[in-house]
Design an enzyme around this catalytic site. Structure first.
Site, PDB file in Angstrom:
ATOM      1  N   GLY A 135      72.271  49.977 -37.734  1.00  0.00           N
ATOM      2  CA  GLY A 135      72.658  51.428 -36.668  1.00  0.00           C
ATOM      3  C   GLY A 135      73.387  50.812 -35.602  1.00  0.00           C
ATOM      4  N   ILE A 137      70.939  50.279 -33.503  1.00  0.00           N
ATOM      5  CA  ILE A 137      70.487  48.917 -33.010  1.00  0.00           C
ATOM      6  C   ILE A 137      71.304  48.240 -31.978  1.00  0.00           C
ATOM      7  CG2 ILE A 137      68.379  47.882 -32.518  1.00  0.00           C
ATOM      8  CD1 ILE A 137      67.265  49.729 -34.616  1.00  0.00           C
ATOM      9  N   GLY A 188      69.480  64.587 -46.903  1.00  0.00           N
ATOM     10  CA  GLY A 188      70.622  63.345 -46.542  1.00  0.00           C
ATOM     11  C   GLY A 188      70.772  62.274 -46.167  1.00  0.00           C
ATOM     12  N   LYS A 206      70.568  43.358 -45.410  1.00  0.00           N
ATOM     13  CA  LYS A 206      71.063  43.394 -43.488  1.00  0.00           C
ATOM     14  C   LYS A 206      69.435  42.142 -43.127  1.00  0.00           C
ATOM     15  CE  LYS A 206      70.320  48.107 -43.093  1.00  0.00           C
ATOM     16  NZ  LYS A 206      70.350  49.409 -42.762  1.00  0.00           N
TER      17      LYS A 206
END
Length: 434
Positions: A135, A137, A188, A206
């Site tokens: 994200g 980072i 969400g 990832k």
């Protein structure tokens, strides 16, 4: 205002992240131009349905369903559609047209990254993907650039916010897995089908990306060992807390040294992390990546692992980098995957286990269990026995092992499960970060 060269930017996808990227490009265009040295013109936004509701109020005239024409007329293409196709086709079209590509598509890079990077190398383009691993980072650039002269030994990462939110609430509140998952879906954090998160698929994608960068080796997704969190329950959380640990879903990328040279292991599983370790204090839906390098030592990268505007920050950072490259000229910087280190199965890893057994409450049981462990070349570090009730016929053993080869530990647990004195193996968790 400075008269900058104009670069056309195409955006593919206008979901939670794409809408924010478009809004920020339009809102902060002058500032971004000063940083990039070029005016970034949002040439259009390719979507499947131009009338679908968006997370940001964007000019209707920017939307189109003709992605190919938009791509061919742009200098920088931002792909935020997700999935494999048509994203793969569009990215390759962009590269072959001479455009640089910015993407957050972890699934695509983990599966077809080598093909995409090779295509970019052939034409001198660049592919930027800071938002694909954690994200907001910043971890891609530190691994690819800042640590390129160092020797990364190990990465341990909490790289999926949904699972960290679930495990954190189970730990801090004593909540059950299914209850917290339902809350995560309502907030969400989790999709209606949470499989990619709770089964570790997202984290494995990832991990493949991070390992490829850290060890300069192409890491196919199928070589990543993967386990999810669906078997973690309140009892396991209580036992972990009692022993001074917290359970986290970790992506572990590790360099292994042996007589035949170095190799690497890439794996994703729930593990026990000492509460004194920095990763133990990562709460909620946040992500963190802990890097151990030979010269730099221990490094920690922490922040929001998801969210539309947060991820948009990483995407726009890549857009500015791509624009600077266009202005400076020259070929793009290719990926460094020339080390070609062998990737070993998880069975080769040396680790520690905490095994919880339900056993018959009778004399000689502990000696039998200890004998099975000894036969498997596994030594006991700690053992705790609890009788499950005043009139119960079973007891619970929590055994902590010394470090041993993963395959020896796994085989030994199988022999314990088959033993006459063991009613069932309640849980088996690895210990990381001690």
């Amino acid at each position: 205002m400075t008269d900058y060269r104009r670069l056309r930017v195409a955006l593919l996808g206008a979901g939670a992240v794409g809408s924010q990227v478009a809004a920020l490009l339009l809102r902060h265009g002058d500032e971004l131009a000063d940083r990039a040295g070029a005016t970034l013109e949002l040439a259009g936004i390719a979507v499947r349905d131009v009338d679908a509701p968006r997370d940001a109020d964007l000019p209707k005239e920017l939307f189109t369903t003709d992605a190919e024409t938009l791509i061919l007329g742009s200098d920088i293409v931002i792909e935020l559609m997700g999935g494999i196709e048509p994203a793969r086709t569009y990215i390759l079209q962009a590269i072959n047209s001479g455009a640089d590509v910015v993407t957050a598509n972890k699934a695509l890079l983990a599966t077809f990254g080598s093909e995409i990077f090779d295509a970019a190398d052939q034409v001198g383009a660049s592919v930027y993907y800071e938002a694909a691993a954690a994200g907001a980072i910043p971890i891609i650039r530190p691994l690819r650039d800042s640590l390129a002269g160092d020797r990364v030994q190990r990465i341990m990462g909490i790289v999926n916010g949904t699972t960290n939110y679930i495990l954190d609430r189970m730990d801090t509140e004593g909540a059950e897995f299914l209850d917290v998952l339902a809350d995560a879906q309502a907030l969400g954090y989790a999709e209606s089908d949470p499989t990619a998160d709770v089964e570790g698929i997202d984290a494995a994608q990832k991990a493949a990306i991070l390992a490829s960068l850290a060890f300069h080796t192409s890491v196919p997704l199928e070589t990543v060992h993967r386990e999810g969190i669906t078997k973690i329950d309140k009892g396991m959380m209580d036992a972990a807390r009692h022993a001074g640990y917290v359970i986290k879903l970790l992506a572990v990328c590790e360099r292994l040294s042996g007589d035949d040279g170095d190799s690497i292991s890439v794996r994703v599983y729930p593990a026990l992390v000492p509460r004194t370790h920095p990763l133990a204090s990562v709460h909620g839906a946040n992500n963190a990546v802990f890097v151990q390098a030979e010269a730099a030592g221990n490094l920690m990268f922490y922040g929001a692992g998801a969210g539309g505007v947060q991820t948009a920050s990483a995407v726009l950072g890549d857009v500015v980098s791509a624009a600077r490259r266009h202005i400076a000229g020259g070929v793009g910087v290719g990926e460094s995957t020339r080390a070609n280190l062998p990737i070993v199965p998880v069975g080769h890893v040396v680790t520690r286990y905490q095994v919880t057994l339900e056993v018959a409450d009778e004399p000689g049981v502990l000696a039998t269990v200890a004998g099975i462990l000894s036969e498997g070349n596994v030594s006991i570090a700690t053992v705790e026995q609890t009788v499950t009730g005043e009139d119960a016929t079973t007891a619970r053993l929590v055994i902590g092992t010394h470090r041993a080869r993963e395959q020896d530990l796994s085989d030994t647990v199988e022999r314990l499960a088959a033993s006459d004195v063991v009613v069932r193996v309640v849980s088996m968790l690895r210990v990381e970060g001690d």
